[in-house]
Scaffold this active site. Structure first.
Site, PDB file in Angstrom:
ATOM      1  N   ARG A  24      33.562  30.019  39.791  1.00 31.09           N
ATOM      2  CA  ARG A  24      34.714  30.807  39.340  1.00 31.09           C
ATOM      3  C   ARG A  24      35.292  31.666  40.459  1.00 31.09           C
ATOM      4  O   ARG A  24      36.510  31.831  40.546  1.00 31.09           O
ATOM      5  CB  ARG A  24      34.302  31.698  38.162  1.00 31.09           C
ATOM      6  CG  ARG A  24      34.094  30.946  36.872  1.00 31.09           C
ATOM      7  CD  ARG A  24      33.578  31.842  35.753  1.00 31.09           C
ATOM      8  NE  ARG A  24      33.454  31.084  34.524  1.00 31.09           N
ATOM      9  CZ  ARG A  24      34.431  30.941  33.634  1.00 31.09           C
ATOM     10  NH1 ARG A  24      35.589  31.510  33.831  1.00 31.09           N
ATOM     11  NH2 ARG A  24      34.236  30.224  32.548  1.00 31.09           N
TER      12      ARG A  24
ATOM     13  N   TYR B  80      25.664  20.795  36.955  1.00 31.83           N
ATOM     14  CA  TYR B  80      26.490  20.114  37.944  1.00 31.83           C
ATOM     15  C   TYR B  80      26.501  20.946  39.228  1.00 31.83           C
ATOM     16  O   TYR B  80      26.273  22.167  39.199  1.00 31.83           O
ATOM     17  CB  TYR B  80      27.919  19.891  37.437  1.00 31.83           C
ATOM     18  CG  TYR B  80      28.575  21.095  36.805  1.00 31.83           C
ATOM     19  CD1 TYR B  80      29.103  22.128  37.585  1.00 31.83           C
ATOM     20  CD2 TYR B  80      28.676  21.204  35.416  1.00 31.83           C
ATOM     21  CE1 TYR B  80      29.713  23.229  36.995  1.00 31.83           C
ATOM     22  CE2 TYR B  80      29.280  22.302  34.823  1.00 31.83           C
ATOM     23  CZ  TYR B  80      29.805  23.301  35.617  1.00 31.83           C
ATOM     24  OH  TYR B  80      30.400  24.395  35.023  1.00 31.83           O
TER      25      TYR B  80
ATOM     26  N   ASP C  24      41.980  33.939  27.379  1.00 32.36           N
ATOM     27  CA  ASP C  24      40.999  34.345  26.375  1.00 32.36           C
ATOM     28  C   ASP C  24      41.501  35.461  25.465  1.00 32.36           C
ATOM     29  O   ASP C  24      41.010  35.607  24.344  1.00 32.36           O
ATOM     30  CB  ASP C  24      39.708  34.806  27.047  1.00 32.36           C
ATOM     31  CG  ASP C  24      38.867  33.655  27.570  1.00 32.36           C
ATOM     32  OD1 ASP C  24      39.190  32.494  27.254  1.00 32.36           O
ATOM     33  OD2 ASP C  24      37.881  33.910  28.287  1.00 32.36           O
TER      34      ASP C  24
END
Length: 398
Positions: free
Chosen positions: A110, A216, A294
């Site tokens: 991020r 991942y 969000d």
């Protein structure tokens, strides 16, 4: 390009807020981002960037910076059985994403995504240490008040201030969040401590009773990102800063494949927070106020679309304002009408996926596993990945 003097204030300097500033800048509309933190940073860990987000980031000119650290996936939706790691299904993404959707799928930290988006925001556009305490509407303008006693007036205020949004309270009366009964663990593992299967350029999902775990690589393959969903314990907070212990993380996966437990064992201090359930909002905008990301549509992470939908929101909102800068209230209504059905659908399908992933062993689980073996999720999810947010605005304007 717009020569409009429209004043835009963005509350929140996360992925969605900075993306809004970047797309507005590209459209010739200046904005100011007010971020409560003393520095720009993204907490949390990794995420998946699908083609619907990547094509928009490329138009921003952010991909060169992003690909310095992002990992292009070679395998996606590699589903494994919990007890022995047996592969139930896997999708070869090499060439397939670009052939179908014009872009690859990446995994990224991020913070690296935030850095890439920041590169498209003009210097001086971000004001740090400015915590929004309230927003009020005066005629056709809005005033944002901050904890330090200062305020800012704007023709448009964008609430990109996350799941606990202050701006949302001035836009609508949201229904209270309810407990979903599940929580998320997040952790990072240095690649040199991770088993070989976890270092591949693959997005792997382990499915088991009441749990699932995704891993991942990120940071150019130097780190493996873990996200695990488990039953929520008492007192689990909805906070990126809440932590657990490796022992607690391991306890949730006590009987799982030993290789997966080896991966968890190598993790640093894991984060752990509750996933609260929220129904889609019926509206996002009120006069000169609107919501993004969000703050408007928090969703479970099971389709890996939270950040992507914030980026789509930003691109659409900038286009709508640029098309009609002299009538920003109308532009916000148009933005909402273009976005609300798509994001509500993603909220709903993400919510439903928890049940499918967490089936106990038995006939339903066996049927699910058989269906996975026959599935082509890259094609089945074309409604997500083929979507071009900016093209939708242009089509709606014809």
């Amino acid at each position: 390009m717009s020569a409009s003097p429209v004043r835009v204030a963005i509350v929140g300097g996360g992925i969605g807020g900075l993306a809004a500033a970047a797309f507005l800048h590209r459209a010739g509309i200046p904005s100011v981002v007010y971020e409560q933190a003393p520095e720009l940073r993204e907490v949390g860990a990794g995420l998946v960037l699908a083609p619907n987000a990547v094509r928009l980031l490329r138009r921003l000119g952010a991909m060169d910076r992003l690909t310095e650290h992002a990992v292009p996936l070679e395998v996606g939706w590699e589903f494994r059985r919990w007890e022995d790691g047996r592969v139930l299904s896997a999708e070869d993404l090499v060439g397939a994403c670009e052939r179908l959707y014009g872009e690859r799928t990446y995994t990224v930290h991020r913070a690296d995504l935030l850095d890439a988006i920041s590169s498209a925001v003009p210097s001086g556009a971000v004001r740090l240490g400015r915590r929004c305490t309230s927003v009020t509407v005066r005629a056709d303008r809005a005033v944002v008040a901050f904890a330090d006693g200062t305020s800012a007036e704007a023709d448009v205020v964008i609430g990109a201030d996350g799941v606990h949004s202050t701006v949302r309270g001035a836009v609508t009366t949201p229904t209270p969040a309810t407990s979903s009964g599940i929580c998320a663990f997040r952790a990072l593992v240095p690649a040199e401590h991770a088993p070989a299967f976890a270092r591949r350029r693959a997005q792997t999902l382990w499915l088991g009773p009441d749990h699932h775990l995704v891993h991942y690589p990120i940071r150019g393959g130097a780190v493996v990102n873990l996200v695990a969903i488990a039953p929520a314990g008492d007192g689990t907070a909805e906070s990126w800063s809440a932590t657990a212990t490796v022992a607690e993380f391991l306890a949730e996966f006590a009987d799982w494949d030993p290789r997966l437990r080896e991966l968890i064992q190598a993790a640093g201090t894991p984060g752990r927070w509750a996933l609260l359930d929220r129904r889609p909002l019926e509206r996002w905008s009120h006069g000169p106020l609107t919501l993004l990301g969000d703050a408007a549509h928090p969703m479970f992470p099971f389709f890996a679309q939270g950040a992507a939908q914030s980026i789509e929101d930003a691109a659409v909102l900038a286009r709508c304002i640029a098309q009609d800068p002299q009538a920003p209230v109308d532009a916000l209504r148009r933005y909402e009408s273009l976005r609300i059905a798509r994001t509500a659908r993603l909220q709903e399908v993400s919510h439903a996926r928890a049940h499918v992933n967490h089936l106990p062993d038995g006939p339903e689980q066996e049927a699910r596993d058989a269906a996975l073996a026959d599935a082509d999720p890259l094609v089945a999810n074309g409604w997500i990945y083929a979507y071009d947010a900016e093209a939708e605005v242009s089509a709606a304007s014809v």
